[in-house]
Design a protein around this motif. Structure first.
Motif, PDB file in Angstrom:
ATOM      1  N   SER A  86       4.781  -1.046  -7.130  1.00  0.00           N
ATOM      2  CA  SER A  86       4.097  -0.537  -5.938  1.00  0.00           C
ATOM      3  C   SER A  86       4.255  -1.493  -4.771  1.00  0.00           C
ATOM      4  O   SER A  86       4.618  -2.655  -4.924  1.00  0.00           O
ATOM      5  CB  SER A  86       2.609  -0.319  -6.228  1.00  0.00           C
ATOM      6  OG  SER A  86       2.005  -1.528  -6.618  1.00  0.00           O
TER       7      SER A  86
ATOM      8  N   THR B 196       1.694   2.511  -2.009  1.00  0.00           N
ATOM      9  CA  THR B 196       2.675   3.515  -2.390  1.00  0.00           C
ATOM     10  C   THR B 196       3.508   2.943  -3.520  1.00  0.00           C
ATOM     11  O   THR B 196       3.617   1.719  -3.674  1.00  0.00           O
ATOM     12  CB  THR B 196       3.563   3.912  -1.196  1.00  0.00           C
ATOM     13  OG1 THR B 196       4.413   4.990  -1.583  1.00  0.00           O
ATOM     14  CG2 THR B 196       4.418   2.746  -0.724  1.00  0.00           C
TER      15      THR B 196
ATOM     16  N   ALA C 144       9.717   6.126  -3.700  1.00  0.00           N
ATOM     17  CA  ALA C 144       8.590   6.686  -2.950  1.00  0.00           C
ATOM     18  C   ALA C 144       8.708   6.277  -1.497  1.00  0.00           C
ATOM     19  O   ALA C 144       9.223   5.199  -1.172  1.00  0.00           O
ATOM     20  CB  ALA C 144       7.259   6.208  -3.534  1.00  0.00           C
TER      21      ALA C 144
ATOM     22  N   PRO D 114       4.133   5.171   3.641  1.00  0.00           N
ATOM     23  CA  PRO D 114       3.348   6.007   4.565  1.00  0.00           C
ATOM     24  C   PRO D 114       2.873   5.316   5.825  1.00  0.00           C
ATOM     25  O   PRO D 114       2.576   5.968   6.800  1.00  0.00           O
ATOM     26  CB  PRO D 114       2.143   6.414   3.698  1.00  0.00           C
ATOM     27  CG  PRO D 114       1.975   5.273   2.748  1.00  0.00           C
ATOM     28  CD  PRO D 114       3.365   4.768   2.465  1.00  0.00           C
TER      29      PRO D 114
ATOM     30  N   GLY E 126       1.247  11.968   3.929  1.00  0.00           N
ATOM     31  CA  GLY E 126       1.458  11.162   2.743  1.00  0.00           C
ATOM     32  C   GLY E 126       2.843  11.386   2.185  1.00  0.00           C
ATOM     33  O   GLY E 126       3.731  11.903   2.865  1.00  0.00           O
ATOM     34  N   GLY E 127       3.050  11.001   0.907  1.00  0.00           N
ATOM     35  CA  GLY E 127       4.372  11.114   0.322  1.00  0.00           C
ATOM     36  C   GLY E 127       4.833  12.540   0.128  1.00  0.00           C
ATOM     37  O   GLY E 127       6.024  12.809   0.100  1.00  0.00           O
TER      38      GLY E 127
ATOM     39  N   THR F  14      -1.907  10.358  -7.955  1.00  0.00           N
ATOM     40  CA  THR F  14      -2.215   9.200  -7.132  1.00  0.00           C
ATOM     41  C   THR F  14      -2.671   8.054  -8.015  1.00  0.00           C
ATOM     42  O   THR F  14      -3.517   8.240  -8.903  1.00  0.00           O
ATOM     43  CB  THR F  14      -3.308   9.548  -6.115  1.00  0.00           C
ATOM     44  OG1 THR F  14      -2.867  10.658  -5.335  1.00  0.00           O
ATOM     45  CG2 THR F  14      -3.582   8.367  -5.197  1.00  0.00           C
TER      46      THR F  14
END
Length: 741
Positions: A140, A154, A179, A182, A425-426, A579
């Motif tokens: 992450s 993220t 990913a 954001p 968001g993603g 999430t």
């Protein structure tokens, strides 16, 4: 006589040196006496080697090796190139890694923190991604703002079914995932974590010796299985794009302070930065060079560089531009400064014919392009099940669902203006807009899978029938695009996440409000699980997906991205979605979404309400990073009071709080079959709310009331802890149990 004078002037201009052309100058990109490159990389001002050669904040180091090579550094990161016009630079970023032993995580690991706080630099979110390589490890990127306060996180977790499942190729989720980022940030951290407590290091060791995290440009990537089964990525670097700008003011303000204004060249313009509060400098049209230096923007000799004039026209250069001159008997075409034409009186007929042909060609081209666009839009409409929805709308006049055109959506959002963004968001971006004189929220998704694309129309028929006061109503959709856009009712008070954690939230959230929001959210999820036909599993229950209306009533949202209760193997997915912090551990292992997965995620939401803490806090000690793990340990050690929101620590009704905590603990059970259903959770919260509203019901039992009534022939008065008075009367036909009610 006049024609002769004109000829003489033109000849003189063509054969004599240009009186407006400046003397040739070599390109200057740095301050006098400063090196203009390091290791073959040009270093243009405001960057420079050392403080005397750079604008404050843009100092670089040029490090030399024993082999005679040199490398430019921004802090600890190698500069690969610098682009003055775009305000961007490419830097080399190390690959983070975490390796495993047979039974435990080894000490062989590397992560890094980038702190550009107070500098002109920040991470570019459009051109970079976070990519994870390995198996069963969560990689992450934690994002913080300028005050180093937590903003978001993220990342993704690549999964591996077996060694045979690993193949060379694209980053598809097996052994590799990626990913989007954001939030623009100048402070971020790479980190790793195991997917859940049940997943020990030996499982990871069977697939890979190390897991990797790459902050890198979003470019084509070819995955080799050796990246996963060996440690060849250790010590490697990737390239990332960073943004930079001057100061923290707009051009209008900066231009008022001549002493600090950075656009020093006379032929420069100021542009407000699109990613920060500062600005950038560019050379004006017709000039090139460095706008941050005096005399840095120099005239472009278009005649030498590209000779834009079409024969027989001759090119003449001047400062900031050029001009084409035609020979005698011709003139420049009307509206065209590069081409000559015959005198209008001689060529009027042919020119008119050419113009007509051009218009006919353009008209034919426009018609063909419009037809092509219509075919593409019709193709998307059919692929997404538009015919099914259209037939339902035409046959059922009471069907409260609409199909909007792409033009209507674009008009409602002002062509998706960033000013109308209310969430992103993603998975996509949500815009505020107005359709048919009604405020709506329009979700523009980024991607969709092929299975959902084929079933989209049928699922919309089902989702449109959902009618619950605590669920955001789907009003319609747009199908003329590659990924369908959903139209929801607009909820004005934002998300529960911002209500709990928002910095600008001045009022304190009361226990009664917490219970109200929790109960209404549970009722909505119970409706989806038990009353919808077929049942619907939300799949991403979190505080960001619970909205609050003007009365602060809960509205569960984003269930349009959920799945209908599956009846076949379609319920198994390659990449687990959801999430971090809310994901059901059982779902992470089995890749099978159930109603109990929503129960687990709802339990985490209850913890947010009770503690006012983020579900994942990478700044906390390791044992406190996961809110759910920290909570379960606190409950086991009878230390729940330490976790509570400060507003609740002085509450008189600690019994009510502990009831909610016990319910949350049940929801967070590792085994899904041991968790309550959402209907049971809603009933429990309803009981707890009544306990909060009428605590006297717990203080007086039916036997006590019966004893009191035996002492009088009329009635007794009972006063609850909340100060509300109740009268209980004797009635022979009413059982004692009813009196207690």
């Amino acid at each position: 006589m006049g024609a002769m004078i004109l000829i003489i002037i033109q000849v003189l201009l063509l054969i004599s040196p240009s009186i407006t052309k400046s003397a040739a100058q070599s390109e200057v990109i740095t301050l006098p006496g400063c090196p203009n490159s390091c290791g073959g990389v040009p270093i243009p001002y405001p960057f420079g080697i050392g403080s005397k050669c750079a604008m404050p904040g843009f100092e670089l180091n040029c490090s030399s090796t024993s082999a005679g090579t040199s490398t430019p550094y921004l802090g600890n990161y190698t500069i690969l190139n610098i682009n003055l016009s775009s305000g961007q630079a490419r830097v080399s970023m190390p690959v983070s890694y975490q390796c495993y032993g047979n039974t435990t995580r080894t000490n062989l690991s590397f992560t890094y923190t980038v702190d550009w706080t107070g500098t002109p630099f920040q991470l570019n979110t459009e051109k970079n991604i976070i990519r994870a390589i390995g198996c069963n490890t969560l990689a992450s990127l934690t994002i913080a703002d300028s005050a180093n306060s937590y903003v978001g996180v993220t990342g993704c977790a690549p999964l591996c079914e077996s060694l045979e499942s690993l193949t060379n190729g694209n980053c598809s989720g097996i052994g590799c995932c990626q990913a989007t980022i954001p939030e623009t940030s100048n402070y971020f951290i790479t980190s790793f974590d195991d997917l859940n407590a049940d997943l020990n290091a030996s499982l990871s060791y069977n697939f890979t010796r190390c897991g990797y995290a790459m902050l890198t440009e979003d470019s084509d990537f070819y995955l080799k299985t050796s990246y996963i089964t060996t440690n060849e990525l250790i010590g490697q670097n990737t390239s990332a794009v960073i943004d930079w700008s001057i100061g923290n003011t707009t051009c209008n303000i900066a231009q008022g302070n001549k002493s600090s204004y950075a656009c020093s060249s006379d032929n420069s313009v100021c542009l407000n930065s699109s990613t920060s509060a500062g600005y950038l400098c560019n050379c004006s049209d017709g000039y090139q060079g460095n706008p941050y230096l005096e005399g840095g923007c120099q005239d472009i000799d278009e005649c030498v560089k590209q000779n834009p004039c079409s024969a027989p026209a001759k090119c003449h250069n001047f400062q900031g531009g050029y001009k084409c001159f035609c020979p005698f008997g011709r003139r420049l075409k009307s509206g065209n400064k590069d081409e000559c034409e015959l005198n209008l009186a001689l060529v009027l007929g042919p020119c008119a014919g050419v113009i007509v042909l051009c218009f006919l060609g353009l008209g034919t081209y426009a018609i063909n392009e419009k037809r092509k666009l219509s075919k593409v839009e019709e193709k998307y409409f059919q692929e997404h099940g538009g015919r099914i929805l259209l037939e339902k709308i035409q046959s059922d006049q009471g069907f409260g669902f609409a199909i909007f055109t792409k033009q209507q959506i674009e008009q409602a959002t002002n062509n998706f203006d960033n000013a109308n963004i209310i969430g992103h968001g993603g998975q996509g971006t949500v815009y505020k807009g107005s359709l048919r004189d009604q405020m709506v929220a329009i979700k523009k998704c980024k991607i969709t899978d092929e299975r959902k694309k084929k079933e989209f129309g049928k699922e919309m028929l089902i989702l449109s029938q959902i009618n619950h006061k605590n669920i955001v109503k789907i009003l319609g959709c747009c199908l003329e695009v590659e990924v369908p856009m959903l139209v929801y009712e607009f909820i004005p008070n934002g998300t529960l996440f911002h209500y709990i954690h928002g910095k600008n939230h001045e009022s304190h959230i009361s226990l009664s409000t917490c219970l109200k929001i929790a109960h209404e959210s549970a009722e909505a999820l119970a409706y989806l699980h038990f009353s919808a036909s077929p049942p619907i599993f939300h799949g991403d229950v979190k505080s960001l997906n619970i909205l609050l209306d003007q009365n602060y009533s809960a509205k569960v949202s984003d269930f349009g991205a959920s799945i209908l209760s599956p009846t076949d193997e379609a319920q198994f997915v390659t990449v687990v979605q959801g999430t971090c912090g809310y994901l059901d551990p059982e779902y992470m292992q089995s890749c099978q979404l159930t109603d109990k997965s929503d129960v687990y995620s709802f339990g985490v939401v209850l913890l947010e309400l009770l503690t006012n803490k983020p579900v994942i806090d990478f700044y906390a000690p390791e044992e406190e990073r996961s809110l759910s793990s920290y909570f379960l340990c606190a409950m086991k050690e009878n230390k729940m009071h330490e976790l509570l929101n400060d507003e609740f620590k002085n509450e008189d009704d600690i019994e009510v709080i502990m009831e909610v905590a016990k319910l949350a603990k049940e929801c967070l059970n590792m085994r899904g079959e041991d968790r309550p259903t959402m209907k049971e959770v809603a009933e429990q919260l309803d009981r707890i709310r009544k306990l909060k509203q009428h605590p006297w019901e717990q203080e007086y039992h039916s036997e006590e009331i019966e004893t009191l009534l035996n002492k009088t022939s009329h009635s007794i008065e009972i006063r609850g802890a909340d100060g509300i008075t109740f009268d209980v009367y004797r009635a022979r036909s009413v059982p004692t149990e009813r009196l207690a009610e």
